[in-house]
Design a protein around this motif. Structure first.
Motif, PDB file in Angstrom:
ATOM      1  N   ASP A  61       0.994  -1.305   0.150  1.00 12.32           N
ATOM      2  CA  ASP A  61       0.045  -0.036   0.055  1.00 12.32           C
ATOM      3  C   ASP A  61       0.958   1.244  -0.015  1.00 12.32           C
ATOM      4  O   ASP A  61       1.138   1.735   1.160  1.00 12.32           O
ATOM      5  CB  ASP A  61      -0.896   0.150   0.958  1.00 12.32           C
ATOM      6  N   GLY A  62       1.361   1.537  -1.067  1.00 15.68           N
ATOM      7  CA  GLY A  62       2.153   2.808  -1.214  1.00 15.68           C
ATOM      8  C   GLY A  62       3.767   2.661  -0.759  1.00 15.68           C
ATOM      9  O   GLY A  62       4.238   1.535  -0.536  1.00 15.68           O
ATOM     10  N   TYR A  63       4.235   3.769  -0.633  1.00 16.10           N
ATOM     11  CA  TYR A  63       5.622   3.921  -0.289  1.00 16.10           C
ATOM     12  C   TYR A  63       6.029   4.739   0.951  1.00 16.10           C
ATOM     13  O   TYR A  63       5.149   5.721   1.007  1.00 16.10           O
ATOM     14  CB  TYR A  63       6.236   4.341  -1.237  1.00 16.10           C
ATOM     15  N   ALA A  64       6.872   4.814   1.576  1.00 16.18           N
ATOM     16  CA  ALA A  64       7.575   5.563   2.547  1.00 16.18           C
ATOM     17  C   ALA A  64       8.830   5.829   2.354  1.00 16.18           C
ATOM     18  O   ALA A  64       9.669   5.071   1.728  1.00 16.18           O
ATOM     19  CB  ALA A  64       7.263   5.000   3.990  1.00 16.18           C
ATOM     20  N   ILE A  65       9.111   7.034   2.660  1.00 14.09           N
ATOM     21  CA  ILE A  65      10.709   7.513   2.508  1.00 14.09           C
ATOM     22  C   ILE A  65      11.101   7.999   3.974  1.00 14.09           C
ATOM     23  O   ILE A  65      10.324   8.795   4.733  1.00 14.09           O
ATOM     24  CB  ILE A  65      10.973   8.663   1.635  1.00 14.09           C
ATOM     25  N   ILE A  66      11.987   7.578   4.540  1.00 16.23           N
ATOM     26  CA  ILE A  66      12.487   7.618   5.892  1.00 16.23           C
ATOM     27  C   ILE A  66      13.899   8.031   5.828  1.00 16.23           C
ATOM     28  O   ILE A  66      14.870   7.646   5.288  1.00 16.23           O
ATOM     29  CB  ILE A  66      12.497   6.528   6.683  1.00 16.23           C
ATOM     30  N   PRO A  67      14.109   9.290   6.580  1.00 12.44           N
ATOM     31  CA  PRO A  67      15.535   9.512   6.628  1.00 12.44           C
ATOM     32  C   PRO A  67      16.582   8.754   7.492  1.00 12.44           C
ATOM     33  O   PRO A  67      15.951   8.134   8.504  1.00 12.44           O
ATOM     34  CB  PRO A  67      15.581  10.903   7.486  1.00 12.44           C
ATOM     35  N   LYS A  68      17.436   8.437   6.995  1.00 14.23           N
ATOM     36  CA  LYS A  68      18.278   7.444   7.534  1.00 14.23           C
ATOM     37  C   LYS A  68      18.804   7.574   9.122  1.00 14.23           C
ATOM     38  O   LYS A  68      19.091   6.620   9.827  1.00 14.23           O
ATOM     39  CB  LYS A  68      19.692   7.185   6.985  1.00 14.23           C
ATOM     40  N   ASP A  69      18.808   8.980   9.297  1.00 14.78           N
ATOM     41  CA  ASP A  69      19.060   9.179  10.785  1.00 14.78           C
ATOM     42  C   ASP A  69      17.637   9.095  11.790  1.00 14.78           C
ATOM     43  O   ASP A  69      17.775   9.705  12.797  1.00 14.78           O
ATOM     44  CB  ASP A  69      19.806  10.443  11.146  1.00 14.78           C
ATOM     45  N   ARG A  70      16.581   8.635  11.123  1.00 15.24           N
ATOM     46  CA  ARG A  70      15.296   8.954  11.919  1.00 15.24           C
ATOM     47  C   ARG A  70      14.677   7.586  12.257  1.00 15.24           C
ATOM     48  O   ARG A  70      13.440   7.421  12.067  1.00 15.24           O
ATOM     49  CB  ARG A  70      14.232   9.737  11.124  1.00 15.24           C
ATOM     50  N   PHE A  71      15.434   6.595  12.278  1.00 15.81           N
ATOM     51  CA  PHE A  71      14.890   5.345  12.842  1.00 15.81           C
ATOM     52  C   PHE A  71      15.913   4.766  13.926  1.00 15.81           C
ATOM     53  O   PHE A  71      17.209   4.830  13.900  1.00 15.81           O
ATOM     54  CB  PHE A  71      14.579   4.399  11.825  1.00 15.81           C
ATOM     55  N   ASP A  72      15.540   3.842  14.661  1.00 13.89           N
ATOM     56  CA  ASP A  72      16.494   3.001  15.923  1.00 13.89           C
ATOM     57  C   ASP A  72      17.091   1.867  15.120  1.00 13.89           C
ATOM     58  O   ASP A  72      17.925   1.382  15.450  1.00 13.89           O
ATOM     59  CB  ASP A  72      15.350   2.706  16.987  1.00 13.89           C
ATOM     60  N   SER A  73      16.104   0.774  14.734  1.00 14.38           N
ATOM     61  CA  SER A  73      16.746  -0.317  14.096  1.00 14.38           C
ATOM     62  C   SER A  73      15.888  -1.077  13.161  1.00 14.38           C
ATOM     63  O   SER A  73      14.724  -0.380  12.890  1.00 14.38           O
ATOM     64  CB  SER A  73      16.939  -1.541  15.132  1.00 14.38           C
ATOM     65  N   ILE A  74      16.457  -1.886  12.436  1.00 20.47           N
ATOM     66  CA  ILE A  74      15.713  -2.713  11.483  1.00 20.47           C
ATOM     67  C   ILE A  74      15.759  -4.335  11.876  1.00 20.47           C
ATOM     68  O   ILE A  74      16.708  -4.891  12.139  1.00 20.47           O
ATOM     69  CB  ILE A  74      16.324  -2.688  10.109  1.00 20.47           C
ATOM     70  N   ARG A  75      14.297  -4.718  11.858  1.00 24.71           N
ATOM     71  CA  ARG A  75      14.224  -6.078  12.131  1.00 24.71           C
ATOM     72  C   ARG A  75      13.951  -6.945  10.851  1.00 24.71           C
ATOM     73  O   ARG A  75      13.216  -6.540  10.145  1.00 24.71           O
ATOM     74  CB  ARG A  75      13.103  -6.288  13.146  1.00 24.71           C
ATOM     75  N   CYS A  76      14.361  -8.253  10.901  1.00 25.01           N
ATOM     76  CA  CYS A  76      14.277  -9.264   9.923  1.00 25.01           C
ATOM     77  C   CYS A  76      14.418 -10.466  10.515  1.00 25.01           C
ATOM     78  O   CYS A  76      15.616 -11.371  10.505  1.00 25.01           O
ATOM     79  CB  CYS A  76      15.254  -9.027   8.664  1.00 25.01           C
ATOM     80  N   ASN A  77      13.253 -10.994  11.244  1.00 23.78           N
ATOM     81  CA  ASN A  77      13.431 -12.144  11.964  1.00 23.78           C
ATOM     82  C   ASN A  77      12.601 -13.117  11.327  1.00 23.78           C
ATOM     83  O   ASN A  77      11.826 -13.062   9.970  1.00 23.78           O
ATOM     84  CB  ASN A  77      13.223 -12.081  13.722  1.00 23.78           C
ATOM     85  N   ASN A  78      12.180 -14.165  12.117  1.00 21.82           N
ATOM     86  CA  ASN A  78      11.113 -15.298  11.653  1.00 21.82           C
ATOM     87  C   ASN A  78       9.809 -14.651  11.253  1.00 21.82           C
ATOM     88  O   ASN A  78       9.233 -15.210  10.275  1.00 21.82           O
ATOM     89  CB  ASN A  78      11.144 -16.554  12.515  1.00 21.82           C
ATOM     90  N   TYR A  79       9.320 -14.061  12.243  1.00 22.42           N
ATOM     91  CA  TYR A  79       8.001 -13.192  11.865  1.00 22.42           C
ATOM     92  C   TYR A  79       8.143 -12.542  10.610  1.00 22.42           C
ATOM     93  O   TYR A  79       6.992 -12.818   9.632  1.00 22.42           O
ATOM     94  CB  TYR A  79       7.676 -12.133  12.948  1.00 22.42           C
ATOM     95  N   ASP A  80       9.113 -11.770  10.114  1.00 28.06           N
ATOM     96  CA  ASP A  80       9.191 -11.235   8.899  1.00 28.06           C
ATOM     97  C   ASP A  80       9.355 -11.984   7.699  1.00 28.06           C
ATOM     98  O   ASP A  80       8.708 -11.964   6.575  1.00 28.06           O
ATOM     99  CB  ASP A  80      10.456  -9.978   9.031  1.00 28.06           C
ATOM    100  N   LYS A  81      10.172 -13.107   8.101  1.00 33.14           N
ATOM    101  CA  LYS A  81      10.399 -14.212   6.975  1.00 33.14           C
ATOM    102  C   LYS A  81       9.027 -14.780   6.726  1.00 33.14           C
ATOM    103  O   LYS A  81       8.790 -15.339   5.363  1.00 33.14           O
ATOM    104  CB  LYS A  81      11.547 -15.104   7.396  1.00 33.14           C
ATOM    105  N   THR A  82       8.367 -14.949   7.459  1.00 38.13           N
ATOM    106  CA  THR A  82       6.946 -15.715   7.298  1.00 38.13           C
ATOM    107  C   THR A  82       5.958 -14.618   6.460  1.00 38.13           C
ATOM    108  O   THR A  82       5.294 -15.199   5.593  1.00 38.13           O
ATOM    109  CB  THR A  82       6.100 -15.780   8.647  1.00 38.13           C
ATOM    110  N   PHE A  83       6.158 -13.423   6.694  1.00 45.02           N
ATOM    111  CA  PHE A  83       5.533 -12.388   5.866  1.00 45.02           C
ATOM    112  C   PHE A  83       5.843 -12.470   4.461  1.00 45.02           C
ATOM    113  O   PHE A  83       5.069 -12.362   3.530  1.00 45.02           O
ATOM    114  CB  PHE A  83       5.558 -11.079   6.463  1.00 45.02           C
ATOM    115  N   LYS A  84       7.206 -12.395   4.059  1.00 39.97           N
ATOM    116  CA  LYS A  84       7.846 -12.661   2.965  1.00 39.97           C
ATOM    117  C   LYS A  84       7.182 -13.874   2.329  1.00 39.97           C
ATOM    118  O   LYS A  84       6.771 -13.887   1.246  1.00 39.97           O
ATOM    119  CB  LYS A  84       9.314 -12.701   2.943  1.00 39.97           C
ATOM    120  N   ARG A  85       7.170 -14.860   3.051  1.00 39.39           N
ATOM    121  CA  ARG A  85       6.694 -16.172   2.470  1.00 39.39           C
ATOM    122  C   ARG A  85       5.538 -16.153   1.962  1.00 39.39           C
ATOM    123  O   ARG A  85       4.869 -16.715   0.857  1.00 39.39           O
ATOM    124  CB  ARG A  85       7.039 -17.326   3.433  1.00 39.39           C
ATOM    125  N   ILE A  86       4.576 -15.670   2.772  1.00 34.66           N
ATOM    126  CA  ILE A  86       3.034 -15.476   2.397  1.00 34.66           C
ATOM    127  C   ILE A  86       3.006 -14.360   1.059  1.00 34.66           C
ATOM    128  O   ILE A  86       2.019 -14.781   0.358  1.00 34.66           O
ATOM    129  CB  ILE A  86       2.307 -14.557   3.542  1.00 34.66           C
TER     130      ILE A  86
END
Length: 191
Positions: A61-86
């Motif tokens: 649903d659309g796109y987001a642009i985030i300044p690289k200095d405006r986030f804390d961390s990026i997660r890519c764990n088993n939950y996220d891998k399940t979303f990708k698989r779906i």
């Protein structure tokens, strides 16, 4: 100074791997003790920005642009891998993944100039302020350090004058989502 540059380079390599592998990720963001996380597929990174294709309950649903200095961390764990698989099993990665227009992510000015040329309505948020800003509408003016957006309210009424936002305050830009692309066709001028 070299150590900092090496860390930035290593971090950018890790981010690029998420792009290359089409990983589903969650970007963790905190402002004034509020979590403002966002999930989806990272499409591009530059020195200044991350371009994300946004997930909304198994729909892109659309796109987001985030300044690289405006986030804390990026997660890519088993939950996220399940979303990708779906997403993959639903065929959405083959049919909806990506952004096929020219969009400069080099500077705020070039970014907003391109979004204006492409006629996107944007949602701009300044979440790190005591009184956060949320502005939605067409881009009317782009300067060296500010952008002017003609805000519209939930009734579709456009403000007479653009709302001006400083690039330094912006924490996220969204565009191309169903809400703004649909609302765009039903706006009305104030009387």
């Amino acid at each position: 100074m070299t150590d900092r540059k090496d860390k930035i380079k290593d971090y950018d390599i890790m981010l690029q791997k998420h792009i290359d592998k089409k990983d589903f990720i969650k970007i963790n963001r905190t402002f004034k003790d509020r979590e403002e996380n966002i999930s989806g597929f990272m499409l591009a990174i530059t020195r200044q920005f991350i371009l994300l294709q946004v997930d909304n309950e198994f729909m892109l649903d659309g796109y987001a642009i985030i300044p690289k200095d405006r986030f804390d961390s990026i997660r890519c764990n088993n939950y996220d891998k399940t979303f990708k698989r779906i997403y993959k099993e639903e065929g959405l990665l083959d049919t909806q993944y990506g952004f096929n227009q020219s969009l400069s992510l080099k500077s705020w000015h070039e970014l907003f100039s391109d979004l204006k040329k492409l006629d996107y309505h944007v949602v701009i948020e300044c979440e790190d302020k005591d009184d956060p800003d949320f502005v939605i509408g067409p881009i009317k003016r782009v300067t060296k350090d500010k952008v002017g957006v003609q805000y519209y309210d939930p009734t579709g009424k456009l403000d007479d004058k653009p709302t001006t936002l400083s690039y330094d305050d912006i924490t996220i830009i969204k565009f191309g989502d169903r809400y703004s692309t649909t609302f765009k066709r039903h706006l009305r001028k104030s009387k």
